[in-house]
Write a protein that holds these residues in place. Structure first.
Motif, PDB file in Angstrom:
ATOM      1  N   ILE A  91      -5.848  -3.488  -2.726  1.00  0.00           N
ATOM      2  CA  ILE A  91      -4.728  -2.547  -2.662  1.00  0.00           C
ATOM      3  C   ILE A  91      -4.446  -1.950  -4.035  1.00  0.00           C
ATOM      4  CG2 ILE A  91      -2.240  -2.340  -2.255  1.00  0.00           C
ATOM      5  CD1 ILE A  91      -2.607  -4.591  -0.118  1.00  0.00           C
ATOM      6  N   ARG A 117      -7.273  -9.217  -1.003  1.00  0.00           N
ATOM      7  CA  ARG A 117      -6.575  -8.098  -0.357  1.00  0.00           C
ATOM      8  C   ARG A 117      -5.624  -7.411  -1.330  1.00  0.00           C
ATOM      9  NH1 ARG A 117      -4.174  -9.700   5.403  1.00  0.00           N
ATOM     10  NH2 ARG A 117      -3.425  -7.543   5.192  1.00  0.00           N
ATOM     11  N   TYR A 118      -4.898  -8.192  -2.130  1.00  0.00           N
ATOM     12  CA  TYR A 118      -4.012  -7.578  -3.133  1.00  0.00           C
ATOM     13  C   TYR A 118      -4.810  -6.791  -4.163  1.00  0.00           C
ATOM     14  CZ  TYR A 118       0.475  -9.617  -1.769  1.00  0.00           C
ATOM     15  OH  TYR A 118       1.637  -9.920  -1.105  1.00  0.00           O
ATOM     16  N   SER A 175      -4.762   2.169  -5.768  1.00  0.00           N
ATOM     17  CA  SER A 175      -3.439   2.757  -6.002  1.00  0.00           C
ATOM     18  C   SER A 175      -3.562   4.160  -6.578  1.00  0.00           C
ATOM     19  CB  SER A 175      -2.644   1.872  -6.961  1.00  0.00           C
ATOM     20  OG  SER A 175      -3.330   1.709  -8.193  1.00  0.00           O
ATOM     21  N   PRO A 209       0.809  -1.227   0.000  1.00  0.00           N
ATOM     22  CA  PRO A 209       0.000   0.000   0.000  1.00  0.00           C
ATOM     23  C   PRO A 209       0.839   1.273   0.000  1.00  0.00           C
ATOM     24  CG  PRO A 209      -0.941  -1.590   1.514  1.00  0.00           C
ATOM     25  CD  PRO A 209       0.403  -2.142   1.089  1.00  0.00           C
TER      26      PRO A 209
END
Length: 244
Positions: free
Chosen positions: A239, A235-236, A243, A203
């Motif tokens: 994130i 979760r990825y 961005s 993050p």
């Protein structure tokens, strides 16, 4: 929004350790894609310690069912590797300056020594219709030289950032990457990043604007073992969706 590309090397390493086709690399690629992953990365090494040449062909065939998913093949540009790229024609080829015996990637290209060689290689890959990216340290001089080459993108080698995360050097090192990224964009280079990025440090890294792709494999695989694939991948993806 940044694109997540999952590196399947460790899946292949597990398979190779038992001498049978389990876990199957293509099957795991399909599992990740089913969870929403938009990119797959592989790094076939000369000794085929994990990903094999056949894996590259098998993945290319399998990904024909998923035209929205990008295949990125990274590696040292030996003649055998370049022939593989010309045959498979992935969406992207990332050039990494690895010695064949290296355990893992640990530095970016030095354009002061390899500019002419790299430009010949980049032209060959581009002529095959494949987007080019080069592994690079966050060094302004190297960024300027890369911008003078035929590279379409650079992939910022993020080991220094990952190592500094959570220490008193975190802000200083992060600023080096931010400055290198800003210079790359100013000079017309698109940006990828990768190496030891994880759920904790990603993050912060992605506060750097316009990182188009992050390639994550080793840590992501470990995190999947600890927490399960759906949890980790979601979760990825969250994130990356948030961005800069």
């Amino acid at each position: 929004m940044t694109q997540l590309s999952v590196n399947l090397n460790k899946i292949a390493l597990l398979r190779n350790s038992r001498g049978r086709d389990f876990p199957n690399v293509v099957e795991f690629a399909r599992k990740f894609i089913g969870l929403g992953v938009p990119g797959i990365t592989i790094h076939p090494r000369p000794d085929e310690r994990h990903i094999t040449r056949q894996d590259a062909f098998d993945l290319k065939t399998a990904l024909a069912d998923y035209p929205e998913v990008e295949l990125n093949i990274e590696g040292y540009p030996s003649d055998d590797f370049l022939k593989l790229i010309e045959q498979v024609k992935p969406h992207q080829c990332t050039l990494v300056p690895d010695d064949p015996n290296q355990l893992t990637s640990d530095h970016g290209w030095d354009f002061t020594r390899h500019a002419d060689e790299l430009d010949t290689i980049l032209k060959r890959i581009g002529d095959a219709g494949v987007r080019t990216s080069v592994f690079l340290d966050p060094d302004p001089e190297q960024v300027r030289l890369a911008a003078q080459s035929r590279a379409n993108r650079i992939e910022l080698y993020t080991e220094a950032y990952a190592s500094a995360h959570g220490t008193d050097r975190q802000s200083e090192v992060h600023e080096q990457y931010r400055a290198a990224a800003a210079l790359a964009r100013e000079l017309g280079l698109e940006l990828n990043a990768g190496h030891d990025l994880d759920l904790d440090n990603l993050p912060g890294f992605l506060t750097i604007p316009e990182i188009l792709e992050v390639s994550i494999g080793h840590v992501l695989t470990v995190e999947c073992i600890e927490m399960g694939m759906p949890t980790v991948v979601n979760r990825y993806l969250d994130i990356c969706a948030n961005s800069a």
